[in-house]
Design an enzyme around this catalytic site. Structure first.
Site, PDB file in Angstrom:
ATOM      1  N   LYS A 143       0.099   4.324  -0.212  1.00  0.00           N
ATOM      2  CA  LYS A 143      -0.473   5.536   0.403  1.00  0.00           C
ATOM      3  C   LYS A 143      -0.230   6.731  -0.529  1.00  0.00           C
ATOM      4  O   LYS A 143      -0.277   6.559  -1.744  1.00  0.00           O
ATOM      5  CB  LYS A 143       0.090   5.744   1.814  1.00  0.00           C
ATOM      6  CG  LYS A 143      -0.030   4.463   2.632  1.00  0.00           C
ATOM      7  CD  LYS A 143       0.214   4.616   4.095  1.00  0.00           C
ATOM      8  CE  LYS A 143       0.041   3.250   4.757  1.00  0.00           C
ATOM      9  NZ  LYS A 143       0.104   3.300   6.209  1.00  0.00           N
ATOM     10  N   ASN A 188       0.871  -1.183   0.000  1.00  0.00           N
ATOM     11  CA  ASN A 188       0.000   0.000   0.000  1.00  0.00           C
ATOM     12  C   ASN A 188       0.901   1.224   0.000  1.00  0.00           C
ATOM     13  O   ASN A 188       1.539   1.525   1.007  1.00  0.00           O
ATOM     14  CB  ASN A 188      -0.898  -0.036   1.248  1.00  0.00           C
ATOM     15  CG  ASN A 188      -1.698   1.244   1.427  1.00  0.00           C
ATOM     16  OD1 ASN A 188      -1.804   2.060   0.501  1.00  0.00           O
ATOM     17  ND2 ASN A 188      -2.266   1.430   2.607  1.00  0.00           N
ATOM     18  N   HIS A 224      -9.573   1.318   5.024  1.00  0.00           N
ATOM     19  CA  HIS A 224      -8.275   1.414   5.714  1.00  0.00           C
ATOM     20  C   HIS A 224      -8.417   2.361   6.915  1.00  0.00           C
ATOM     21  O   HIS A 224      -9.174   3.334   6.860  1.00  0.00           O
ATOM     22  CB  HIS A 224      -7.209   1.935   4.743  1.00  0.00           C
ATOM     23  CG  HIS A 224      -5.823   1.856   5.308  1.00  0.00           C
ATOM     24  ND1 HIS A 224      -5.332   2.790   6.189  1.00  0.00           N
ATOM     25  CD2 HIS A 224      -4.843   0.938   5.140  1.00  0.00           C
ATOM     26  CE1 HIS A 224      -4.092   2.445   6.530  1.00  0.00           C
ATOM     27  NE2 HIS A 224      -3.779   1.330   5.910  1.00  0.00           N
ATOM     28  N   GLU A 278      -6.639   4.655   7.992  1.00  0.00           N
ATOM     29  CA  GLU A 278      -6.357   6.076   7.719  1.00  0.00           C
ATOM     30  C   GLU A 278      -7.559   6.750   7.064  1.00  0.00           C
ATOM     31  O   GLU A 278      -7.801   7.937   7.262  1.00  0.00           O
ATOM     32  CB  GLU A 278      -5.092   6.191   6.857  1.00  0.00           C
ATOM     33  CG  GLU A 278      -3.846   5.937   7.698  1.00  0.00           C
ATOM     34  CD  GLU A 278      -2.647   5.411   6.925  1.00  0.00           C
ATOM     35  OE1 GLU A 278      -2.643   5.471   5.681  1.00  0.00           O
ATOM     36  OE2 GLU A 278      -1.710   4.926   7.588  1.00  0.00           O
ATOM     37  N   GLU A 302      -5.622  -5.110  10.831  1.00  0.00           N
ATOM     38  CA  GLU A 302      -4.537  -4.157  11.093  1.00  0.00           C
ATOM     39  C   GLU A 302      -4.807  -3.416  12.407  1.00  0.00           C
ATOM     40  O   GLU A 302      -5.631  -2.494  12.432  1.00  0.00           O
ATOM     41  CB  GLU A 302      -4.456  -3.127   9.967  1.00  0.00           C
ATOM     42  CG  GLU A 302      -4.214  -3.720   8.603  1.00  0.00           C
ATOM     43  CD  GLU A 302      -3.666  -2.673   7.644  1.00  0.00           C
ATOM     44  OE1 GLU A 302      -2.494  -2.783   7.279  1.00  0.00           O
ATOM     45  OE2 GLU A 302      -4.392  -1.741   7.283  1.00  0.00           O
ATOM     46  N   SER A 330       3.293  -2.448  10.419  1.00  0.00           N
ATOM     47  CA  SER A 330       4.738  -2.512  10.664  1.00  0.00           C
ATOM     48  C   SER A 330       5.377  -3.836  10.231  1.00  0.00           C
ATOM     49  O   SER A 330       6.283  -4.342  10.905  1.00  0.00           O
ATOM     50  CB  SER A 330       5.058  -2.206  12.134  1.00  0.00           C
ATOM     51  OG  SER A 330       4.656  -0.886  12.440  1.00  0.00           O
ATOM     52  N   GLY A 349       2.414   1.903  10.780  1.00  0.00           N
ATOM     53  CA  GLY A 349       3.401   2.973  10.602  1.00  0.00           C
ATOM     54  C   GLY A 349       4.152   3.350  11.862  1.00  0.00           C
ATOM     55  O   GLY A 349       4.802   4.386  11.912  1.00  0.00           O
TER      56      GLY A 349
HETATM   57  P1  PGA Z   1       2.784   0.004   7.637  1.00  0.00           P
HETATM   58  O1  PGA Z   1       1.302   0.280   7.047  1.00  0.00           O
HETATM   59  O2  PGA Z   1       3.247  -1.282   7.021  1.00  0.00           O
HETATM   60  O3  PGA Z   1       3.591   1.190   7.174  1.00  0.00           O
HETATM   61  O4  PGA Z   1       2.660  -0.096   9.104  1.00  0.00           O
HETATM   62  C1  PGA Z   1       0.394  -0.755   6.918  1.00  0.00           C
HETATM   63  C2  PGA Z   1      -0.879  -0.254   6.301  1.00  0.00           C
HETATM   64  O5  PGA Z   1      -1.179   0.926   6.427  1.00  0.00           O
HETATM   65  O6  PGA Z   1      -1.620  -1.034   5.676  1.00  0.00           O
END
Ligand code: PGA
Length: 252
Positions: free
Chosen positions: A10, A8, A98, A100, A170, A213, A176
């Site tokens: 982003k 992903n 997601h 976010e 998640e 992560s 992140g």
């Molecule tokens: P990350 O993000 O691997 O940077 O923690 C995962 C995600 O947002 O799906």
């Protein structure tokens, strides 16, 4: 069940950077990747068409997808994108719900459910994200929260439609942050989600992905956790080398 690795991006990368990524990633594709492995990359809308053609040119078996879409066929929704527009660009899946999107754009389960219905009714693959916050986990409410998100985001989905579903667990606090959930916690959450999915969609083997992560250092360990069919990777998918190593560790 196959193995699934999904990146992903982003809100990262220009067209030039995307081109460099594919050129490098294509070299890492191994002839011995398992035949039932599936690698996807959710990119910004502006890169979908270009990435789709580049994958064809470089013979790179990556599925290119979107990170969001609207539930309506078309309409006065400034700044949004419709499924038909994604299909025209060659998108093969979308990440929906997601954390976010939930946090920054206030998407709720009911709206996500409309998007999931729209995607699946057009036979378009949907990766639906669910996850608990640190507070919910500390209060012992994590599993209830996950069940509730599954109930609401997948309401009204038929057995047949569910064939194109994937679920990504998640934990919000692991995204992140570099703070990966413990193997025990991942296993427990996946076991609970699996039993919910088996009850609701007994005819389908729906892949369950872990996200938050994931790096090349922990991909192999996550792979060995019971009920984990795949990973959803944010930061670790931005470098072609790292994403390739991570994929190879997960498919090993
Ligand atoms: P990350 O993000 O691997 O940077 O923690 C995962 C995600 O947002 O799906």
């Amino acid at each position: 069940m196959g193995k699934f690795v999904v990146g992903n991006w982003k809100m990262y990368k220009t067209q030039q950077q995307a081109g460099e990524f594919i050129e490098s990633f294509a070299k890492s594709v191994r002839a011995d990747d398992p035949s039932d492995s599936w690698v996807g990359l959710a990119v910004p809308f502006t890169l979908i068409g270009q990435m789709h053609s580049l994958c064809r040119d470089f013979n790179c078996p990556l599925h290119i997808g979107a990170q969001n879409m609207h539930s309506a066929e078309q309409g006065a929704f400034t700044g949004e994108i419709a499924l038909e527009m994604l299909l025209e660009q060659g998108a093969q899946f979308a990440i929906l719900g997601h954390s976010e999107r939930r946090r920054h754009f206030l998407e709720d389960d009911a709206f996500i459910n409309l998007k999931v219905k729209r995607a699946l009714s057009r036979k378009f693959r949907a990766i639906v994200c669910i996850g608990d916050t640190k507070e919910q986990q500390q209060e012992g409410r994590a599993i209830k929260v996950l069940h509730d998100q599954l109930d609401k985001t997948l309401a009204g989905i038929s057995q047949e439609e569910a064939a194109l579903l994937m679920i990504a667990y998640e934990p919000v606090w692991a995204i992140g942050t570099g703070q990966i959930a413990s193997p025990d916690l991942i296993e427990k959450a996946h076991r609970e989600c699996r039993s919910w999915l088996l009850k609701r969609f007994p005819d389908q083997a729906i892949p369950l992905l872990y996200g938050g992560s994931v790096t090349e250092a922990n991909a192999a360990e996550i792979r060995s956790i019971d009920q984990v069919d795949g990973i959803l990777v944010g930061g670790g998918s931005l470098s072609a080398q790292e994403f390739a190593v991570l994929k190879n560790h997960f498919f090993k």
